[in-house]
Design an enzyme around this catalytic site. Structure first.
Site, mmCIF file in Angstrom:
data_model
loop_
_atom_site.group_PDB
_atom_site.id
_atom_site.type_symbol
_atom_site.label_atom_id
_atom_site.label_comp_id
_atom_site.label_asym_id
_atom_site.label_seq_id
_atom_site.Cartn_x
_atom_site.Cartn_y
_atom_site.Cartn_z
ATOM 1 N N HIS A 161 -24.746 32.926 5.059
ATOM 2 C CA HIS A 161 -24.003 33.679 4.052
ATOM 3 C C HIS A 161 -22.492 33.611 4.328
ATOM 4 C CE1 HIS A 161 -27.835 36.268 3.649
ATOM 5 N NE2 HIS A 161 -27.675 35.654 2.489
ATOM 6 N N CYS A 248 -25.883 42.600 7.911
ATOM 7 C CA CYS A 248 -27.017 42.598 6.957
ATOM 8 C C CYS A 248 -28.051 43.674 7.243
ATOM 9 C CB CYS A 248 -27.638 41.211 6.847
ATOM 10 S SG CYS A 248 -28.151 40.512 8.383
HETATM 11 N N1 GLY Z 1 -33.840 35.842 7.580
HETATM 12 C C1 GLY Z 1 -32.827 36.220 6.689
HETATM 13 C C2 GLY Z 1 -32.839 35.403 5.465
HETATM 14 O O1 GLY Z 1 -33.084 34.223 5.549
HETATM 15 O O2 GLY Z 1 -32.648 35.846 4.396
#
Ligand code: GLY
Length: 253
Positions: A161, A248
């Protein structure tokens, strides 16, 4: 911005079944729970009231709650996560946010992961990644523009991200990995650039004047100490094995 609340979710026992590109091996559930509890305590130490949702059966990535919503001072935008196995995570996050904000939904074919969204004051950087497409970014951008905010799309070239690489560590300061050191989209911000060996430390969380950073990154710690803010180090080894980190694991608002 001062935060008062956080939403988190305890991991399921089967968290190793989540999506990952890591070669660090499977996470240990008991260790992950300990790390999760330490994380919740750190958020409380930063003055937040923390909601801990129950594990979501069948969704081994659902403790990465940040991907399911973007909470602004005005609205909560419920995402359409870019990874198919994660799409079912969103109804329970919408329910948890309902008491706090008006809910807005990202509609397909738009996809968006909250991990791609960095809010700095009233500006949003929205990463375009394997998880977030242009339609999803545009829907979020339009929603926040309606409340007087601005936004910039930024192509994500490495990491899962945008926030795997760039995070705010002050109102005018970003912590970035080297590829973003001179990125024109980030012009106007002071930048603290992480060494190539410590890239994972880019996922540092700035909460109510505190910096929560992963343990084991002494060079980054030294750089962050120059900001003069209290630093909390947390072991995130089990979440790192699943491509996750400090940002996250919660929604802060
Ligand atoms: N394991 C986090 C994702 O791939 O969204």
């Amino acid at each position: 911005m001062t935060f008062t609340h956080a939403i988190t979710r305890r991991p399921v026992k089967e968290l190793a079944a989540g999506i990952t590109t890591s070669i660090l091996g499977p996470p240990d559930y008991i260790k992950a729970l300990d790390q999760f509890n330490a994380y919740v305590n750190a958020l409380k130490q930063c003055g937040l009231s923390v909601t801990v949702l129950d594990p979501l059966d069948g969704y081994p990535d659902a403790h990465f709650v940040e991907d399911a919503a973007v909470v602004t001072p005005d609205i909560a935008v419920i995402t359409n996560p870019g990874a198919a196995p994660r799409k079912g995570e969103v109804p329970s996050i919408a329910a948890a946010l309902q008491p706090f904000r008006k809910i807005v939904w990202v509609q397909p074919p738009g996809t968006l992961d909250g991990g791609d969204v960095l809010m700095v004051d009233r500006h949003f950087f929205i990463g375009l990644s394997d998880r977030t497409n242009e339609q999803g970014a545009r829907q979020l951008g339009d929603a926040v523009t309606g409340f007087g905010c601005t936004w910039t799309p930024v192509r994500v070239a490495a990491g899962l991200h945008f926030k795997s690489s760039v995070n705010a560590v002050g109102s005018d300061t970003l912590l970035t990995t080297q590829p973003f050191a001179d990125h024109p989209a980030l012009a106007g911000f002071h930048r603290i650039v992480i060494s190539a060996q410590e890239e994972y430390a880019g996922n540092t969380l700035w909460v109510n004047g505190h910096l929560i950073m992963p343990t084991g990154f002494p060079d980054t710690r030294k750089k962050l100490e120059t900001l003069g803010r209290p630093i909390i180090e947390l072991d995130t080894s089990e979440f790192r094995k699943m491509d996750g980190g400090l940002t996250c694991l919660s929604l802060r608002f």
